[in-house]
Design a protein around this motif. Structure first.
Motif, PDB file in Angstrom:
ATOM      1  N   ARG A  68       0.824  -1.225   0.000  1.00 50.37           N
ATOM      2  CA  ARG A  68       0.000   0.000   0.000  1.00 50.37           C
ATOM      3  C   ARG A  68       0.851   1.265   0.000  1.00 50.37           C
ATOM      4  NH1 ARG A  68      -3.371  -2.960   3.315  1.00 50.37           N
ATOM      5  NH2 ARG A  68      -2.460  -2.133   5.222  1.00 50.37           N
ATOM      6  N   VAL A  69       2.039   1.191   0.605  1.00 49.39           N
ATOM      7  CA  VAL A  69       2.898   2.386   0.621  1.00 49.39           C
ATOM      8  C   VAL A  69       3.897   2.389  -0.528  1.00 49.39           C
ATOM      9  CG1 VAL A  69       2.618   2.778   3.097  1.00 49.39           C
ATOM     10  CG2 VAL A  69       4.561   1.426   2.287  1.00 49.39           C
ATOM     11  N   GLY A  70       3.728   1.452  -1.465  1.00 47.01           N
ATOM     12  CA  GLY A  70       4.510   1.501  -2.690  1.00 47.01           C
ATOM     13  C   GLY A  70       5.672   0.532  -2.813  1.00 47.01           C
ATOM     14  N   VAL A  71       5.867  -0.349  -1.848  1.00 47.20           N
ATOM     15  CA  VAL A  71       6.946  -1.334  -1.962  1.00 47.20           C
ATOM     16  C   VAL A  71       6.521  -2.385  -2.973  1.00 47.20           C
ATOM     17  CG1 VAL A  71       8.346  -3.045  -0.741  1.00 47.20           C
ATOM     18  CG2 VAL A  71       7.696  -0.919   0.410  1.00 47.20           C
ATOM     19  N   ARG A  72       7.395  -2.661  -3.921  1.00 44.65           N
ATOM     20  CA  ARG A  72       7.098  -3.613  -4.999  1.00 44.65           C
ATOM     21  C   ARG A  72       8.193  -4.674  -5.073  1.00 44.65           C
ATOM     22  NH1 ARG A  72       2.773  -1.899  -4.373  1.00 44.65           N
ATOM     23  NH2 ARG A  72       1.799  -0.236  -5.552  1.00 44.65           N
ATOM     24  N   SER A  73       7.938  -5.695  -5.847  1.00 43.87           N
ATOM     25  CA  SER A  73       8.912  -6.757  -6.074  1.00 43.87           C
ATOM     26  C   SER A  73      10.218  -6.152  -6.576  1.00 43.87           C
ATOM     27  CB  SER A  73       8.369  -7.749  -7.103  1.00 43.87           C
ATOM     28  OG  SER A  73       9.318  -8.753  -7.371  1.00 43.87           O
ATOM     29  N   GLY A  74      11.310  -6.549  -5.960  1.00 46.36           N
ATOM     30  CA  GLY A  74      12.619  -6.063  -6.365  1.00 46.36           C
ATOM     31  C   GLY A  74      13.102  -4.853  -5.595  1.00 46.36           C
ATOM     32  N   ASP A  75      12.201  -4.182  -4.875  1.00 46.10           N
ATOM     33  CA  ASP A  75      12.618  -3.041  -4.061  1.00 46.10           C
ATOM     34  C   ASP A  75      13.453  -3.516  -2.882  1.00 46.10           C
ATOM     35  OD1 ASP A  75      11.201  -1.348  -5.697  1.00 46.10           O
ATOM     36  OD2 ASP A  75       9.597  -0.949  -4.250  1.00 46.10           O
ATOM     37  N   ARG A  76      14.315  -2.639  -2.410  1.00 45.34           N
ATOM     38  CA  ARG A  76      15.104  -2.929  -1.213  1.00 45.34           C
ATOM     39  C   ARG A  76      14.366  -2.391   0.001  1.00 45.34           C
ATOM     40  NH1 ARG A  76      20.733  -1.064  -3.945  1.00 45.34           N
ATOM     41  NH2 ARG A  76      21.008  -2.947  -5.188  1.00 45.34           N
ATOM     42  N   VAL A  77      14.359  -3.178   1.049  1.00 39.50           N
ATOM     43  CA  VAL A  77      13.713  -2.780   2.296  1.00 39.50           C
ATOM     44  C   VAL A  77      14.763  -2.852   3.393  1.00 39.50           C
ATOM     45  CG1 VAL A  77      11.914  -3.334   3.991  1.00 39.50           C
ATOM     46  CG2 VAL A  77      11.467  -3.641   1.536  1.00 39.50           C
ATOM     47  N   GLY A  78      15.050  -1.735   4.012  1.00 38.88           N
ATOM     48  CA  GLY A  78      16.004  -1.704   5.116  1.00 38.88           C
ATOM     49  C   GLY A  78      15.305  -2.013   6.427  1.00 38.88           C
TER      50      GLY A  78
END
Length: 87
Positions: free
Chosen positions: A57-67
């Motif tokens: 919902r906040v825009g994180v998509r497949s392939g994004d990095r999440v710290g």
């Protein structure tokens, strides 16, 4: 329980698929034990799905990095599995 009686998971056995598999076959089994509190496979699957939906919902998509910066806690595997569910 005899291991030869447990059905084999799908061919694609990533973290997210492994959690889904155990949530189906051993929903009340212990997935995470932390300081005397247990989280079942069903709970881990449900909580990680809710977190994944929130991240999406906040825009994180497949392939994004999440710290992630957190100490040892039961929420860490939930967040980790959520990220794996997003891809």
């Amino acid at each position: 329980m005899e291991l030869d009686r447990i059905p084999a998971p799908e061919i694609d056995v990533g973290v997210a698929n492994a959690v889904r598999f155990w949530a189906r076959w051993r929903p009340e089994g212990t997935a995470v034990r932390f300081r005397g509190a247990d989280t079942s496979w069903r709970e881990l699957d449900a909580r990680s799905s809710a977190i994944a939906a929130g991240l999406a919902r906040v825009g994180v998509r497949s392939g994004d990095r999440v710290g992630v910066l957190m100490s040892n806690c039961p929420e860490y595997p939930e967040l980790h599995v959520a990220c794996m569910k997003l891809g």
